[in-house]
Design an enzyme around this catalytic site. Structure first.
Site, PDB file in Angstrom:
ATOM      1  N   TYR A 159      -6.742  -3.984   0.656  1.00  0.00           N
ATOM      2  CA  TYR A 159      -5.362  -4.847   0.052  1.00  0.00           C
ATOM      3  C   TYR A 159      -4.616  -4.942  -1.583  1.00  0.00           C
ATOM      4  O   TYR A 159      -5.921  -4.231  -2.103  1.00  0.00           O
ATOM      5  CB  TYR A 159      -5.168  -5.947   0.854  1.00  0.00           C
ATOM      6  N   GLU A 160      -3.025  -5.073  -1.626  1.00  0.00           N
ATOM      7  CA  GLU A 160      -2.848  -4.253  -3.272  1.00  0.00           C
ATOM      8  C   GLU A 160      -1.848  -6.004  -4.206  1.00  0.00           C
ATOM      9  O   GLU A 160      -1.558  -5.707  -4.921  1.00  0.00           O
ATOM     10  CB  GLU A 160      -2.087  -2.536  -3.070  1.00  0.00           C
TER      11      GLU A 160
END
Ligand SMILES: *[C@@H]1O[C@H](CO)[C@@H](O)[C@H](O)[C@H]1NC(C)=O
Ligand SMILES: *[C@@H]1O[C@H](CO)[C@@H](O)[C@H](O)[C@H]1NC(C)=O
Ligand SMILES: *[C@@H]1O[C@H](CO)[C@@H](O)[C@H](O)[C@H]1NC(C)=O
Length: 310
Positions: A159-160
């Site tokens: 996840y970013e």
């Protein structure tokens, strides 16, 4: 008196034993922890790259990382599916039968999938749980199904973008990993953070509480500036080793023209220095899709480097 003589000699023996023990222990401590792990992301960019395109050296441990399974819809206005993951990698070229074929040809190959990634159809993919328990429930059931269908071995967390605080992220991912590992759904797990104030607090919170379940840190060194020098790279490695204390921080570069320390600018020099210090836990590349044009030159070099000596 004979008694105290034998006591003295057994004391002497005991001291020698302790010295021997300390010596052996310090030898064990000094033993390099280098590994021959090579990992590569594959399938995110629609370039028809296949597993069999990528050269595999039989003398390394090789992980393909399918990119990505996403808990988002790909409709015209993408929205979160609250932990319900679907595969969005190139499933025409990277499907279950091709996975069993590549594993059949190369016993040193394992296949993982990465969760989330940066974007889906040019929209950011957010970590956006409705609640911890519902997200974890959906993630467990959808991921278990994908892992079985594709016969996967591991999972990577990438996840970013976040619509939840670090503690919620840590709790959701942590509980997911607990389940996946305790039930032998996957045998290894990694995380893929990079140096950014909006990213690191989430992964550090996860590491603090659930680091014992995370086998590798796929640190995205290619997210640093493209003018990174060897000494700067060494410093970044130290910083991240202390952030993710006790973790196996893997070294990385991109073949997509992103930043960091490239092979042209000394990546393998940094690898040699860390290898001589016993700190080379492995190398990963983003990505096979981008390396196809250059005929996987750096994949060969990376694996040759890992396979050669201690
Ligand atoms: C990938 O393969 C498909 C089907 O063969 C083809 O239509 C498409 O043009 C290919 N894409 C690239 C980038 O080679
Ligand atoms: C969304 O993904 C599904 C399955 O991956 C695919 O069949 C569909 O064509 C995609 N839709 C859009 C709008 O990209
Ligand atoms: C390095 O990054 C800068 C800023 O993003 C960019 O302008 C430049 O073209 C890049 N240089 C190379 C060699 O890729």
């Amino acid at each position: 008196m004979p008694n105290s003589l034998s006591t003295a000699s057994s004391n002497l023996l005991f001291s020698l034993f302790i010295i021997q023990l300390l010596f052996t222990t310090s030898l064990i401590r000094a033993t390099p922890e280098n590994s021959k792990l090579f990992r590569e992301y594959i399938g995110a960019e629609g370039k028809n790259v296949t597993f069999s395109n990528v050269p595999v050296n039989p003398n390394v441990d090789f992980h393909f990382i399918l990119s990505f399974a996403v808990d988002y819809t790909n409709s015209s206005s993408p929205s979160s599916t609250n932990g319900f993951f679907n595969p969005y990698w190139d499933r025409d070229n990277l499907n279950p039968s091709q996975i069993s074929s590549i594993k059949g040809h190369h016993p040193n190959v394992k296949v993982a999938m990465s969760l989330a990634g940066d974007t889906l159809d040019n929209h950011f993919v957010y970590f956006n749980p409705a609640s911890t328990s519902s997200w974890v429930r959906n993630a467990i059931s959808s991921i278990t199904q994908i892992v079985r269908e594709y016969n996967l071995d591991g999972i990577d967390i990438d996840y970013e973008h976040f619509n939840a605080d670090p503690d919620t992220f840590a709790e959701c991912i942590g509980r997911l990993l607990v389940y996946l590992k305790q039930n032998d759904i996957v045998s290894f797990a990694s995380i893929a953070p990079y140096e950014d104030d909006s990213i690191q607090p989430h992964y550090l919170a996860l590491w603090r509480k659930y680091g014992h379940l995370i086998d590798y840190v796929n640190f995205q060194f290619y997210a640093y500036d493209n003018r990174t020098t060897v000494p700067q790279f060494m410093q970044y490695f130290d910083t991240q080793s202390s952030n993710y204390r006790g973790g196996k921080i893997l070294l990385s570069f991109g073949t997509d023209g992103s930043g960091g320390l490239t092979p042209e600018n000394g990546f393998f020099m940094a690898c040699s220095m860390l290898k001589s210090q016993g700190k080379l836990h492995g190398i990963f590349i983003w990505s096979a899709d981008d390396s196809k044009e250059a005929d996987f030159h750096y994949e060969k070099q990376s694996q040759d480097f890992l396979a050669s000596g201690k």
